[in-house]
Design an enzyme around this catalytic site. Structure first.
Site, PDB file in Angstrom:
ATOM      1  CE  LYS A 114       1.341   7.009   7.202  1.00 53.25           C
ATOM      2  NZ  LYS A 114       2.076   6.032   7.858  1.00 53.25           N
ATOM      3  NE  ARG A 131       8.409   2.381   6.193  1.00 52.85           N
ATOM      4  CZ  ARG A 131       7.138   2.543   6.456  1.00 52.85           C
ATOM      5  NH1 ARG A 131       6.284   2.400   5.280  1.00 52.85           N
ATOM      6  NH2 ARG A 131       6.565   3.104   7.503  1.00 52.85           N
ATOM      7  CG  HIS A 179       5.680   0.729  10.904  1.00 56.63           C
ATOM      8  ND1 HIS A 179       4.335   1.013  11.857  1.00 56.63           N
ATOM      9  CD2 HIS A 179       5.287   0.885   9.769  1.00 56.63           C
ATOM     10  CE1 HIS A 179       3.533   1.278  10.779  1.00 56.63           C
ATOM     11  NE2 HIS A 179       4.191   1.080   9.800  1.00 56.63           N
ATOM     12  NE  ARG A 203       4.430   4.369  14.818  1.00 58.64           N
ATOM     13  CZ  ARG A 203       5.088   3.366  15.316  1.00 58.64           C
ATOM     14  NH1 ARG A 203       5.910   3.720  16.541  1.00 58.64           N
ATOM     15  NH2 ARG A 203       5.311   2.423  14.555  1.00 58.64           N
ATOM     16  CE1 TYR A 215      -9.578  10.440 -25.745  1.00 58.15           C
ATOM     17  CE2 TYR A 215      -9.734  10.190 -23.206  1.00 58.15           C
ATOM     18  CZ  TYR A 215      -9.398  10.997 -24.156  1.00 58.15           C
ATOM     19  OH  TYR A 215      -9.451  12.533 -24.141  1.00 58.15           O
ATOM     20  CB  CYS A 236     -11.619  10.432 -19.670  1.00 57.44           C
ATOM     21  SG  CYS A 236     -12.636   9.623 -20.712  1.00 57.44           S
ATOM     22  CG  ASP A 252     -10.635  16.074 -17.190  1.00 55.34           C
ATOM     23  OD1 ASP A 252      -9.791  16.718 -15.987  1.00 55.34           O
ATOM     24  OD2 ASP A 252     -10.086  16.491 -18.355  1.00 55.34           O
TER      25      ASP A 252
HETATM   26  C1  PLP Z   1       1.357   5.231   8.671  1.00 56.59           C
HETATM   27  C2  PLP Z   1       2.134   4.761  10.238  1.00 56.59           C
HETATM   28  C3  PLP Z   1       1.390   4.533  11.165  1.00 56.59           C
HETATM   29  C4  PLP Z   1      -0.164   4.219  11.313  1.00 56.59           C
HETATM   30  O1  PLP Z   1      -0.436   3.110  10.852  1.00 56.59           O
HETATM   31  P1  PLP Z   1      -1.939   2.544  10.393  1.00 56.59           P
HETATM   32  O2  PLP Z   1      -1.931   1.024  10.319  1.00 56.59           O
HETATM   33  O3  PLP Z   1      -2.751   3.557   9.627  1.00 56.59           O
HETATM   34  O4  PLP Z   1      -2.701   2.622  11.911  1.00 56.59           O
HETATM   35  C5  PLP Z   1       2.220   3.926  12.364  1.00 56.59           C
HETATM   36  N1  PLP Z   1       3.525   3.865  12.348  1.00 56.59           N
HETATM   37  C6  PLP Z   1       4.198   4.571  11.150  1.00 56.59           C
HETATM   38  C7  PLP Z   1       5.703   4.297  11.314  1.00 56.59           C
HETATM   39  C8  PLP Z   1       3.532   4.797   9.992  1.00 56.59           C
HETATM   40  O5  PLP Z   1       4.255   4.987   8.941  1.00 56.59           O
END
Ligand code: PLP
Length: 394
Positions: free
Chosen positions: A41, A138, A167, A223, A269, A315, A317
């Site tokens: 992602k 979440r 998660h 994941r 700045y 800044c 850039d």
């Molecule tokens: C981003 C994400 C992961 C991966 O997590 P890491 O800590 O980068 O390994 C796994 N599951 C979900 C739902 C995520 O959003």
């Protein structure tokens, strides 16, 4: 790297062989029956989602995870055929697009399922993963009662339940009590699903931290995001895990201008910096529009293997640094990575901004070219990610 190709003296280097090795290391660490889903992602945390997907799949990943539908469509359009799970709910009206592109989507709301059914024209079943919120707060169904309520909507022919997942909020933390509570709740949900006769292909819960710290909880799929990029989720996990992961990304620029300023002169700045003595000040062509936000004020870059403090305000850039002596225009400076004996790690930068290491590469904007290396040789250069227009029908 040849600046004529980049048209710019600021660039990111990504070493694909390191990502490949990291994936292989993670794979070796997993039980053979557990599949590895590479989290790509947010443009693979700033590393380039297409490039990372290809190398991760070649190194043994069996699937990919993205956050939003567009990210998945981009990968499909560019020839990626592996399974892709979209982690955040898509719009119910996009159901046909998801089926046509053979994507798996995250579900947990009955209102979403109802709405989706109004739009679904494709006769093939939609592949879904049911999301359970075991404590992150979440997304997801929060308890067995909520599951009971949605159950009648899950036993229909128009969806295929490919997975069920949760998660973790604290898998990288030393204190494992919250992790245990979340895993316990997920175990109860898995039991419930089996009792109800729900046919679910795969259960998954672990991110990188849980994969490394609690291999016994790996279930059917893990994941993995940060680990692929060589980021350890914590110092303790790095110390205790027999696995060697290497950072794949570094960030560089060159001195654009250098001058000696007199004691008492001001720089930047709002005249935010005042020279304490006669000083050498260099200008570097990187700014907050490249993702080097003002939160890095007070930090430093590496020049000739030494720390050079950022002075004044960053800044849009450019930014200014203080140098101990005159150093030629065109000299390479390093914002992330190694220079001689010194190194600026993602962890160093994260601790300066009180964040996590993965936030740093995710910040680097599309204006910064990415140069890909494989075994020390440049293999691909990305100079921009083009915004594509779609005609408004109103
Ligand atoms: C981003 C994400 C992961 C991966 O997590 P890491 O800590 O980068 O390994 C796994 N599951 C979900 C739902 C995520 O959003």
């Amino acid at each position: 790297m040849n600046p004529e190709l980049l048209h710019r003296d600021t660039w990111v280097e990504i070493h694909l062989d390191k990502i490949e090795n990291n994936v292989k290391e993670l794979r070796k660490y997993l039980p053979p029956s557990t599949k590895l889903m590479a989290a790509v992602k947010a443009d693979a945390y700033g590393h380039g989602d297409l490039q990372v997907s290809k190398i991760a799949l070649r190194a043994g990943a069996e699937g990919l995870a993205v956050s939003i539908l567009r990210e998945a469509l981009f990968l499909r359009r560019n020839g990626i055929e592996a399974p892709i799970l979209v982690l955040t709910p898509i719009l119910p009206s996009d159901v046909n697009l998801a089926i046509e592109n053979d994507l798996s989507v995250t579900i947990f709301q009955s209102s979403w399922l109802k709405e989706m059914r109004k739009h679904k024209k494709d006769p093939r079943p939609l592949k879904v993963h049911i999301k359970i919120d075991t404590g992150l707060g979440r997304l997801g169904l929060r308890n067995i009662q909520e599951l009971e309520e949605i159950l009648p909507m899950l036993s229909t022919e128009d969806i295929f339940i490919e997975g069920m997942y949760t998660h973790f909020a604290t898998a990288n933390r030393e204190d494992d009590s919250f992790f245990r509570r979340q895993f316990q709740l997920f175990s109860e949900v898995m039991e419930w699903a089996k009792d109800k006769g729900l046919e679910i292909q795969a259960y998954h819960c672990s991110n990188t931290a849980a994969t490394l710290k609690y291999p016994e909880c790996s279930l059917d799929i893990v994941r993995v995001g940060v680990g692929m990029f060589g980021i350890y989720p914590s110092k303790e996990i790095k110390r205790d895990t027999p696995i060697s992961l290497e950072t794949a990304l570094s960030f560089h620029s060159r001195i654009l201008h250098i001058k000696k300023v007199k004691k008492g002169s001001v720089v930047g700045y709002d005249t935010a910096y005042e020279a304490q003595e006669d000083e050498w000040i260099a200008t570097i062509p990187v700014g907050y529009a490249d993702g080097w936000y003002r939160c890095f004020q007070g930090f430093y870059l590496l020049v000739e293997g030494k720390k050079a403090p950022i002075v004044g305000k960053i800044c849009m850039d450019q930014l200014m640094i203080k140098l101990p002596k005159k150093i030629p225009v065109g000299t390479q400076v390093t914002l992330i990575g190694k220079q001689q004996g010194e190194e600026i790690t993602l962890e160093d930068l994260a601790s300066h901004i009180e964040s996590v290491p993965q936030e740093i590469p995710s910040m680097i904007g599309y204006r910064v070219p990415r140069v890909y290396y494989y075994n020390g040789k440049p293999v691909e250069v990305l100079t921009e990610r083009i915004w594509q227009g779609e005609k408004c029908l109103v």
